[in-house]
Scaffold this motif. Sequence first.
Motif, PDB file in Angstrom:
ATOM      1  N   GLU A   1      59.565  14.639  63.573  1.00 41.32           N
ATOM      2  CA  GLU A   1      59.472  14.963  62.379  1.00 41.32           C
ATOM      3  C   GLU A   1      58.146  15.399  62.080  1.00 41.32           C
ATOM      4  O   GLU A   1      57.122  14.830  62.485  1.00 41.32           O
ATOM      5  N   LYS A   2      57.950  16.681  61.181  1.00 39.40           N
ATOM      6  CA  LYS A   2      56.617  17.243  61.018  1.00 39.40           C
ATOM      7  C   LYS A   2      56.833  17.915  59.424  1.00 39.40           C
ATOM      8  O   LYS A   2      57.702  18.359  59.187  1.00 39.40           O
ATOM      9  N   LYS A   3      55.463  17.601  58.871  1.00 40.50           N
ATOM     10  CA  LYS A   3      55.482  18.071  57.398  1.00 40.50           C
ATOM     11  C   LYS A   3      54.876  19.717  57.466  1.00 40.50           C
ATOM     12  O   LYS A   3      54.245  19.955  58.325  1.00 40.50           O
ATOM     13  N   LEU A   4      55.288  20.133  56.552  1.00 38.66           N
ATOM     14  CA  LEU A   4      54.958  21.457  56.557  1.00 38.66           C
ATOM     15  C   LEU A   4      54.208  22.078  55.254  1.00 38.66           C
ATOM     16  O   LEU A   4      54.074  21.161  54.067  1.00 38.66           O
ATOM     17  N   ASP A   5      53.161  22.723  55.521  1.00 39.68           N
ATOM     18  CA  ASP A   5      52.224  23.234  54.298  1.00 39.68           C
ATOM     19  C   ASP A   5      52.895  24.643  53.541  1.00 39.68           C
ATOM     20  O   ASP A   5      52.662  25.511  54.302  1.00 39.68           O
ATOM     21  N   LEU A   6      53.722  24.543  52.628  1.00 39.71           N
ATOM     22  CA  LEU A   6      54.121  25.589  51.951  1.00 39.71           C
ATOM     23  C   LEU A   6      53.861  25.813  50.787  1.00 39.71           C
ATOM     24  O   LEU A   6      53.778  24.944  49.786  1.00 39.71           O
ATOM     25  N   PRO A   7      53.206  27.222  50.434  1.00 39.72           N
ATOM     26  CA  PRO A   7      52.909  28.234  51.553  1.00 39.72           C
ATOM     27  C   PRO A   7      51.569  27.839  51.758  1.00 39.72           C
ATOM     28  O   PRO A   7      50.705  27.565  51.356  1.00 39.72           O
ATOM     29  N   GLY A   8      51.467  28.222  53.277  1.00 36.15           N
ATOM     30  CA  GLY A   8      50.259  27.836  53.975  1.00 36.15           C
ATOM     31  C   GLY A   8      50.572  28.125  55.599  1.00 36.15           C
ATOM     32  O   GLY A   8      51.459  28.512  55.863  1.00 36.15           O
ATOM     33  N   LYS A   9      49.715  27.713  56.349  1.00 35.77           N
ATOM     34  CA  LYS A   9      49.668  27.911  57.602  1.00 35.77           C
ATOM     35  C   LYS A   9      50.344  27.153  58.403  1.00 35.77           C
ATOM     36  O   LYS A   9      49.675  25.654  58.395  1.00 35.77           O
ATOM     37  N   ASN A  10      51.308  27.311  59.204  1.00 35.40           N
ATOM     38  CA  ASN A  10      51.870  26.190  59.984  1.00 35.40           C
ATOM     39  C   ASN A  10      52.046  27.006  61.497  1.00 35.40           C
ATOM     40  O   ASN A  10      52.169  27.958  61.683  1.00 35.40           O
ATOM     41  N   ASP A  11      52.159  25.903  62.287  1.00 30.78           N
ATOM     42  CA  ASP A  11      52.094  26.318  63.867  1.00 30.78           C
ATOM     43  C   ASP A  11      52.862  25.164  64.767  1.00 30.78           C
ATOM     44  O   ASP A  11      52.312  24.419  65.275  1.00 30.78           O
TER      45      ASP A  11
ATOM     46  N   SER B   1      63.772  20.688  55.095  1.00 29.05           N
ATOM     47  CA  SER B   1      63.962  20.515  53.713  1.00 29.05           C
ATOM     48  C   SER B   1      62.553  20.606  52.862  1.00 29.05           C
ATOM     49  O   SER B   1      61.666  20.522  53.571  1.00 29.05           O
ATOM     50  N   PHE B   2      62.812  20.683  51.497  1.00 31.72           N
ATOM     51  CA  PHE B   2      61.643  20.916  50.667  1.00 31.72           C
ATOM     52  C   PHE B   2      62.325  20.852  49.107  1.00 31.72           C
ATOM     53  O   PHE B   2      63.476  21.041  49.025  1.00 31.72           O
ATOM     54  N   LEU B   3      61.284  20.625  48.367  1.00 26.51           N
ATOM     55  CA  LEU B   3      61.616  20.422  46.877  1.00 26.51           C
ATOM     56  C   LEU B   3      60.918  21.500  46.337  1.00 26.51           C
ATOM     57  O   LEU B   3      59.668  22.068  46.388  1.00 26.51           O
ATOM     58  N   LEU B   4      61.415  22.135  45.136  1.00 24.30           N
ATOM     59  CA  LEU B   4      61.154  23.247  44.387  1.00 24.30           C
ATOM     60  C   LEU B   4      61.139  22.985  42.895  1.00 24.30           C
ATOM     61  O   LEU B   4      62.327  22.598  42.261  1.00 24.30           O
ATOM     62  N   THR B   5      60.153  23.097  42.040  1.00 18.73           N
ATOM     63  CA  THR B   5      59.878  22.604  40.814  1.00 18.73           C
ATOM     64  C   THR B   5      59.092  23.489  40.002  1.00 18.73           C
ATOM     65  O   THR B   5      58.303  24.173  40.453  1.00 18.73           O
TER      66      THR B   5
ATOM     67  N   ILE C   1      60.621  30.453  64.333  1.00 13.77           N
ATOM     68  CA  ILE C   1      61.101  30.082  62.995  1.00 13.77           C
ATOM     69  C   ILE C   1      60.585  30.707  61.699  1.00 13.77           C
ATOM     70  O   ILE C   1      59.264  30.672  61.795  1.00 13.77           O
ATOM     71  N   GLU C   2      60.967  31.279  60.774  1.00 17.03           N
ATOM     72  CA  GLU C   2      60.396  31.950  59.552  1.00 17.03           C
ATOM     73  C   GLU C   2      61.324  31.381  58.245  1.00 17.03           C
ATOM     74  O   GLU C   2      62.552  31.672  58.410  1.00 17.03           O
ATOM     75  N   LEU C   3      60.608  30.978  57.302  1.00 14.87           N
ATOM     76  CA  LEU C   3      61.060  30.819  55.998  1.00 14.87           C
ATOM     77  C   LEU C   3      60.774  31.568  54.912  1.00 14.87           C
ATOM     78  O   LEU C   3      59.505  31.855  54.857  1.00 14.87           O
ATOM     79  N   THR C   4      61.674  31.908  54.156  1.00 13.86           N
ATOM     80  CA  THR C   4      61.291  32.872  52.984  1.00 13.86           C
ATOM     81  C   THR C   4      61.878  32.369  51.811  1.00 13.86           C
ATOM     82  O   THR C   4      63.111  32.075  51.832  1.00 13.86           O
ATOM     83  N   VAL C   5      61.257  32.358  50.655  1.00 15.45           N
ATOM     84  CA  VAL C   5      61.571  31.812  49.500  1.00 15.45           C
ATOM     85  C   VAL C   5      60.789  32.910  48.547  1.00 15.45           C
ATOM     86  O   VAL C   5      59.942  33.016  48.533  1.00 15.45           O
ATOM     87  N   GLY C   6      61.805  33.521  47.793  1.00 18.31           N
ATOM     88  CA  GLY C   6      61.258  34.405  46.691  1.00 18.31           C
ATOM     89  C   GLY C   6      62.303  34.685  45.533  1.00 18.31           C
ATOM     90  O   GLY C   6      63.358  34.299  45.510  1.00 18.31           O
ATOM     91  N   ASP C   7      61.500  34.823  44.463  1.00 16.25           N
ATOM     92  CA  ASP C   7      62.232  35.124  43.160  1.00 16.25           C
ATOM     93  C   ASP C   7      61.223  35.887  42.476  1.00 16.25           C
ATOM     94  O   ASP C   7      60.142  36.238  42.577  1.00 16.25           O
ATOM     95  N   ALA C   8      61.813  36.781  41.215  1.00 21.73           N
ATOM     96  CA  ALA C   8      61.108  37.948  40.300  1.00 21.73           C
ATOM     97  C   ALA C   8      60.121  37.101  39.703  1.00 21.73           C
ATOM     98  O   ALA C   8      58.886  37.558  39.496  1.00 21.73           O
ATOM     99  N   VAL C   9      60.466  35.794  39.242  1.00 19.57           N
ATOM    100  CA  VAL C   9      59.685  35.132  38.380  1.00 19.57           C
ATOM    101  C   VAL C   9      58.724  34.185  39.053  1.00 19.57           C
ATOM    102  O   VAL C   9      57.923  33.396  38.447  1.00 19.57           O
ATOM    103  N   MET C  10      58.691  33.981  40.384  1.00 17.96           N
ATOM    104  CA  MET C  10      57.902  32.995  41.196  1.00 17.96           C
ATOM    105  C   MET C  10      56.796  33.938  41.710  1.00 17.96           C
ATOM    106  O   MET C  10      56.843  34.715  42.409  1.00 17.96           O
ATOM    107  N   GLU C  11      55.670  33.673  41.052  1.00 11.51           N
ATOM    108  CA  GLU C  11      54.347  34.282  41.327  1.00 11.51           C
ATOM    109  C   GLU C  11      53.797  33.862  42.871  1.00 11.51           C
ATOM    110  O   GLU C  11      53.083  34.483  43.540  1.00 11.51           O
TER     111      GLU C  11
ATOM    112  N   SER D   1      55.896  33.549  45.799  1.00 14.27           N
ATOM    113  CA  SER D   1      57.025  33.643  46.775  1.00 14.27           C
ATOM    114  C   SER D   1      56.291  34.026  48.176  1.00 14.27           C
ATOM    115  O   SER D   1      55.239  34.526  48.088  1.00 14.27           O
ATOM    116  N   PHE D   2      56.875  33.311  49.177  1.00 17.53           N
ATOM    117  CA  PHE D   2      56.230  33.506  50.482  1.00 17.53           C
ATOM    118  C   PHE D   2      57.406  33.806  51.495  1.00 17.53           C
ATOM    119  O   PHE D   2      58.393  33.396  51.410  1.00 17.53           O
TER     120      PHE D   2
END
Length: 647
Positions: A399-409, A423-427, A484-494, A496-497
């Motif tokens: 298991e590894k933690k992710l820096d979102l949005p940020g640099k991951n390798d 998995s991740f949480l959005l608030t 592996i590529e993760l996309t999270v986006g929304d019109a009101v999300m400043e 988005s990545f």
Amino acid sequence: MLTAMIVLEEAYEGLRTFEVLGIEKKPDVKDHTCKSVVDTLSSVSSNSRDLYHALRVNGILKCRISKEDLTGIVLRFKGAVKDAASLLDYYHSIGGLLLVKDQSSEVDVHLENADGILRSIKALSQSDGRWRYSSNNPESSTYAAGLAFETISGVISLAASAVDENLIGTLKKDIVKLFDSIEKYDDGSYYFDDKHIDASGHQGPLSATSAVVRGLTAFASTSESLNIPEDKILGLARFFLGIGVPGNSKDLFYQIDTLSHLENNRVSVPLILSLPATVLSLTTKDKLKVKVSTVLGSTAPPLSVKLMQVFSSGSRDASVLKQELHFDPKEAVHTLDALPEGVDIGEYVFAFEIVLSDPEHKRKFATGGRTKVPVHVTGVVKVENAKVAVLEGDIVESEKKLDLPGKNDLALSANHLQKLHVSFLLTTPFGKPFKPHQALLKLRHESGVEHIFVVGNSGTHFEITLDFLSLVEKFYYLSGQYDIELTVGDAVMENSFLQPLGSIELDLPKAPEKSTQPPPQAVNPYLRYGPKPEIAHIFRVPEKLPPQEVSFAFLGLVLVPFLAFLVGLLRLGVNLKNFPTSAIPATFAILFHGGIAAVLILYVFFWLKLDLFTTLKTLGVIGIFLMFVGHRTLSHLASASAKLKSA
């Protein structure tokens, strides 16, 4: 004359548009157009329509028209009113008289039989509020109704005596009937459509609505106020403001001219509520600003703006606020310093209400009740507890933690019996769960094959588990490295990545014989049409030539027969004794020998550069020439020889 009329009509539309928009006219345009106006007004062949358009242009340019010309024009218009057989005849002649009245007070333009003229025009009306162009045409038209109301207002203005009030009351009812057929868009815009098609073609919603508004405002200027609901007046204004910039000059004229009539009329002046910015950022703490003005941007009367309700997108529930906005007289805007409590990032509908300070203004201005405006509130979404894990059943292998949005390798590895869990949480900035429009996980094989998966959510928690055992067929049994590529986006999300996370090395079983093959990958167009590798040309090695001495020796051998020919001629005693001495025979003899020389030269050129077909064509022409001159030359020699023998 038809061309001149069309030019003047287009000139008026352009000049009127410039006038409303405050664009100054160029002097050269005025001089040229005034000449056409004067020529049209002074021409005896000009009909009422020509004169009407010329006077409209003159009303803007103020060309020099003499009183005598205007008097003659008035007489022609009055004669046209008496002989009018259609609505357009009345429209142009009455409109022309009204234009003369506005341009000169020294000419009598009053109509003596105004009631009779009104009844003649009224006879063309229909029960649904539409009007006919003539008694011979049964088709009714909304556009014609607008022209009729404008014409009737002109008759009332030109009447020498008071007009029958009962007749005016009947005409008001016709206007109310016409508004019963008005159509509405979902955004609250009202418009009239025209089903009538005549020689001029179909009048669309823009031209038909423009004609009705012009007729309505003109009629209201000559009579008491009409009972037209203010929401419909405001809806008409929204229609013309909402169409943007039309595609041609005539539609632009309809739009601008109609807005100018709505700007100042006796029915109801619409007030337009607008937001300079409909996207507000919680990060920069943007303030909600509201501007209220007339349709052409003039300053509104003293008023206040209240925020009555806020609707969340996709929800019928609304918070009732009734919060008054602060007015800034310098910027002429109403401002809400802080967004209402509970407004987080998302899409909302704000309901405003305009309250006029002076009760008397309620009769003059139309506010339209509540105005709903969509507003987008943006902000930075917090991404927390982002993890990626490789599972063996339900046991976490790594298991590894992710820096979102940020640099991951990441550098992971798994086989077909394992799983990949992300998995991740959005608030929101206020700690509420946030569900973006897009949450996608993409795996791209080194061969270019891509697989996209939607990340599911439950509240604030987003997670996805890829069971490679059930996905081997979808992955086409392709082992190797997957990005592996993760996309999270929304019109009101400043924030988005689209974030690369790293790679995973998959070890999948070998593909069965009849398994589905991976789809062919699209060829990169930059590679297809890019520069090609350089071609190295290989030329044939020149053949080995003999020594120069041998070549000259063969050249000498070729010339030996020619030298032998010359020697033979000398041995035979060749001479020029029989060459003709007379002018004409000598000329033909010279041409004959010249033709033979030309044939020899042609052979040389054939050897050097000419092709066979060109040589044969040229030889044919020279041959015909040689036959002619040779025949004349030989005939002369034969004749001379015969004379010598007879002597």
